[in-house]
Design a protein around this motif. Structure first.
Motif, PDB file in Angstrom:
ATOM      1  N   UNK A 168       0.826  -1.214   0.000  1.00 46.36           N
ATOM      2  CA  UNK A 168       0.000   0.000   0.000  1.00 46.36           C
ATOM      3  C   UNK A 168       0.854   1.256   0.000  1.00 46.36           C
ATOM      4  N   UNK A 169       0.326   2.277  -0.690  1.00 47.07           N
ATOM      5  CA  UNK A 169       0.979   3.574  -0.794  1.00 47.07           C
ATOM      6  C   UNK A 169      -0.047   4.661  -0.467  1.00 47.07           C
ATOM      7  N   UNK A 170       0.344   5.687   0.286  1.00 49.11           N
ATOM      8  CA  UNK A 170      -0.594   6.778   0.587  1.00 49.11           C
ATOM      9  C   UNK A 170      -1.001   7.537  -0.675  1.00 49.11           C
ATOM     10  N   UNK A 171      -2.158   8.174  -0.669  1.00 48.97           N
ATOM     11  CA  UNK A 171      -2.612   8.931  -1.847  1.00 48.97           C
ATOM     12  C   UNK A 171      -1.638  10.009  -2.294  1.00 48.97           C
ATOM     13  N   UNK A 172      -0.856  10.573  -1.355  1.00 46.81           N
ATOM     14  CA  UNK A 172       0.053  11.650  -1.743  1.00 46.81           C
ATOM     15  C   UNK A 172       1.252  11.157  -2.551  1.00 46.81           C
ATOM     16  N   UNK A 173       1.339   9.849  -2.797  1.00 49.03           N
ATOM     17  CA  UNK A 173       2.422   9.303  -3.625  1.00 49.03           C
ATOM     18  C   UNK A 173       2.021   9.187  -5.097  1.00 49.03           C
ATOM     19  N   UNK A 174       0.920   9.801  -5.466  1.00 48.72           N
ATOM     20  CA  UNK A 174       0.404   9.724  -6.837  1.00 48.72           C
ATOM     21  C   UNK A 174       1.490   9.959  -7.880  1.00 48.72           C
ATOM     22  N   UNK A 175       2.202  11.075  -7.787  1.00 48.42           N
ATOM     23  CA  UNK A 175       3.209  11.415  -8.810  1.00 48.42           C
ATOM     24  C   UNK A 175       4.354  10.422  -8.819  1.00 48.42           C
ATOM     25  N   UNK A 176       4.691   9.869  -7.650  1.00 51.40           N
ATOM     26  CA  UNK A 176       5.831   8.957  -7.544  1.00 51.40           C
ATOM     27  C   UNK A 176       5.502   7.543  -8.010  1.00 51.40           C
ATOM     28  N   UNK A 177       4.218   7.286  -8.283  1.00 53.48           N
ATOM     29  CA  UNK A 177       3.792   5.959  -8.733  1.00 53.48           C
ATOM     30  C   UNK A 177       3.609   5.889 -10.240  1.00 53.48           C
ATOM     31  N   UNK A 178       3.767   7.009 -10.942  1.00 55.90           N
ATOM     32  CA  UNK A 178       3.734   7.040 -12.406  1.00 55.90           C
ATOM     33  C   UNK A 178       2.467   6.353 -12.949  1.00 55.90           C
ATOM     34  N   UNK A 179       1.304   6.999 -12.788  1.00 52.69           N
ATOM     35  CA  UNK A 179       0.046   6.373 -13.230  1.00 52.69           C
ATOM     36  C   UNK A 179       0.024   6.137 -14.734  1.00 52.69           C
ATOM     37  N   UNK A 180      -0.686   5.088 -15.113  1.00 50.87           N
ATOM     38  CA  UNK A 180      -0.852   4.748 -16.519  1.00 50.87           C
ATOM     39  C   UNK A 180      -1.958   5.558 -17.172  1.00 50.87           C
ATOM     40  N   UNK A 181      -2.375   5.151 -18.377  1.00 50.99           N
ATOM     41  CA  UNK A 181      -3.381   5.917 -19.122  1.00 50.99           C
ATOM     42  C   UNK A 181      -4.700   6.037 -18.365  1.00 50.99           C
ATOM     43  N   UNK A 182      -5.369   7.167 -18.565  1.00 52.10           N
ATOM     44  CA  UNK A 182      -6.704   7.351 -18.003  1.00 52.10           C
ATOM     45  C   UNK A 182      -7.762   6.615 -18.826  1.00 52.10           C
ATOM     46  N   UNK A 183      -7.509   6.467 -20.131  1.00 53.61           N
ATOM     47  CA  UNK A 183      -8.520   5.900 -21.025  1.00 53.61           C
ATOM     48  C   UNK A 183      -8.507   4.368 -21.025  1.00 53.61           C
ATOM     49  N   UNK A 262     -15.381  11.477 -13.026  1.00 55.16           N
ATOM     50  CA  UNK A 262     -15.884  12.101 -14.264  1.00 55.16           C
ATOM     51  C   UNK A 262     -15.621  13.609 -14.247  1.00 55.16           C
ATOM     52  N   UNK A 263     -15.814  14.225 -13.065  1.00 56.13           N
ATOM     53  CA  UNK A 263     -15.570  15.663 -12.957  1.00 56.13           C
ATOM     54  C   UNK A 263     -14.106  15.994 -13.210  1.00 56.13           C
ATOM     55  N   UNK A 264     -13.204  15.102 -12.750  1.00 55.90           N
ATOM     56  CA  UNK A 264     -11.780  15.337 -12.997  1.00 55.90           C
ATOM     57  C   UNK A 264     -11.480  15.289 -14.493  1.00 55.90           C
ATOM     58  N   UNK A 265     -12.094  14.333 -15.203  1.00 52.54           N
ATOM     59  CA  UNK A 265     -11.880  14.257 -16.645  1.00 52.54           C
ATOM     60  C   UNK A 265     -12.400  15.520 -17.335  1.00 52.54           C
ATOM     61  N   UNK A 266     -13.557  16.025 -16.877  1.00 56.15           N
ATOM     62  CA  UNK A 266     -14.095  17.259 -17.425  1.00 56.15           C
ATOM     63  C   UNK A 266     -13.153  18.419 -17.124  1.00 56.15           C
ATOM     64  N   UNK A 267     -12.576  18.432 -15.919  1.00 53.25           N
ATOM     65  CA  UNK A 267     -11.631  19.490 -15.552  1.00 53.25           C
ATOM     66  C   UNK A 267     -10.390  19.451 -16.438  1.00 53.25           C
ATOM     67  N   UNK A 268      -9.942  18.257 -16.785  1.00 45.83           N
ATOM     68  CA  UNK A 268      -8.786  18.140 -17.685  1.00 45.83           C
ATOM     69  C   UNK A 268      -9.088  18.817 -19.020  1.00 45.83           C
ATOM     70  N   UNK A 269     -10.280  18.555 -19.531  1.00 45.02           N
ATOM     71  CA  UNK A 269     -10.657  19.159 -20.805  1.00 45.02           C
ATOM     72  C   UNK A 269     -10.787  20.677 -20.671  1.00 45.02           C
TER      73      UNK A 269
END
Length: 329
Positions: A168-183, A262-269
């Protein structure tokens, strides 16, 4: 990671959720008949489930390469390294049992299936008193590795057969975990592109920081793990036949509010491709109105003038939907 003997657990909200971090609940479901069957051996637990199966069709996954246990992407990240297949649960269980003594097999899994839809008797016989109103889901497979990912709900994962190791990793490690594609995601939210067992630190150098913040726990049959909202977790099934039952829930007003993802995806756009100075202004507005960094944004207004920023209610959410529909045309 915090460990709690389930026999001593008297206040789940304060003693577990109040920690704000994952916690192992040793022996939480050790009295389940499903766990008892698993403790009698693989054939016994397969028999227990097969005898209670109602015949409804299932959808599972199978890896595309013998011996590859990691459910992930192909090399160029254009598709997954597994296929989805349909069939019957009893046939799937027989195949697991037949292959459980082989060293090199295809990864196989039935994932996130509502138990009461295919095994209603099992759902009734193996209930979790902590969450009586939540429909449990079952995960069955052989030795597989699931990449670190996060859920948009709280989670109690109960190990019913075989051992499972959670990282397990805390949510604040998001950038350090290199997330994959959103789609292209295996189950709706991104997975980490880093293999925790063999990290390529030349390509993913910040993963070293994520690993320093990680915690691990191995669950035996009868144990459970509480995973808070948004915590990343990778899961290794360590035995030829592994069964997990999990419960997802949220304290949010799910019948009213919109989907945050979904709101985050809308915010990206809406914001991501604006000039930096404009993005900064929008960030300030979001902090003020949405995340309330300066407190209630409409505390200075009379109640009748607060509009969509007033106290939550069915009427308010209906008003918000109407406002959004007008805005979107």
């Amino acid at each position: 990671m915090q460990e709690i003997d389930a026999a001593d657990l008297t206040d789940f909200d304060n003693d577990v959720r109040g920690l704000g971090a994952p916690a192992v609940l040793r022996g939480l479901v050790k009295a389940w008949p499903l766990v008892a069957a698993a403790n009698d051996g693989d054939a016994a637990v397969v028999g227990y489930l097969s005898q209670r199966y109602n015949g409804q069709g299932i959808t599972g996954i199978i890896g595309d390469t013998v011996g590859n246990r990691r459910l992930f992407y192909n090399d160029d990240v254009t598709r997954f390294n597994f296929e989805r297949v349909s069939g019957r649960l009893d046939s799937f269980l027989r195949q697991l049992l037949q292959e459980n003594k082989q060293s090199e097999v295809f990864a196989m899994a039935l994932q996130s299936t509502l138990i009461d839809e295919i095994l209603p008797t099992v759902a009734a016989e193996n209930a979790l008193a902590l969450l009586p109103g939540i429909r449990p889901r079952i995960w069955i497979g052989n030795r597989i590795e699931v990449a670190p990912h996060y859920d948009l709900k709280e989670n109690i994962a109960c190990c019913a057969a075989g051992r499972r190791r959670f990282t397990l990793f805390p949510p604040d490690q998001l950038a350090n975990l290199y997330p994959g594609p959103l789609e292209l995601t295996p189950a709706g939210t991104p997975v980490s592109m880093v293999n925790p067992k063999n990290p390529d630190l030349a390509r993913y150098p910040r993963f070293a920081e994520a690993w320093a913040a990680a915690s691990q726990a191995t669950l035996e049959p009868g144990d459970a793990l509480y995973i808070p909202f948004g915590w990343w977790h990778g899961v290794d099934s360590l035995e030829p036949i592994s069964i997990l039952v999990n419960y997802w829930w949220t304290a949010a007003r799910t019948d009213d509010v919109g989907n945050g993802y979904d709101a985050m995806l809308h915010a990206l756009m809406s914001y991501r491709h604006l000039p930096p100075e404009q993005r900064g202004i929008w960030r300030s507005m979001l902090d003020f109105y949405v995340f309330e960094q300066a407190g209630d944004p409409v505390s200075h207004l009379p109640s009748h003038a607060k509009g969509v920023l007033g106290p939550p209610s069915a009427k308010l959410f209906a008003m918000m939907r109407a406002t959004l529909k007008r805005a979107l045309g």
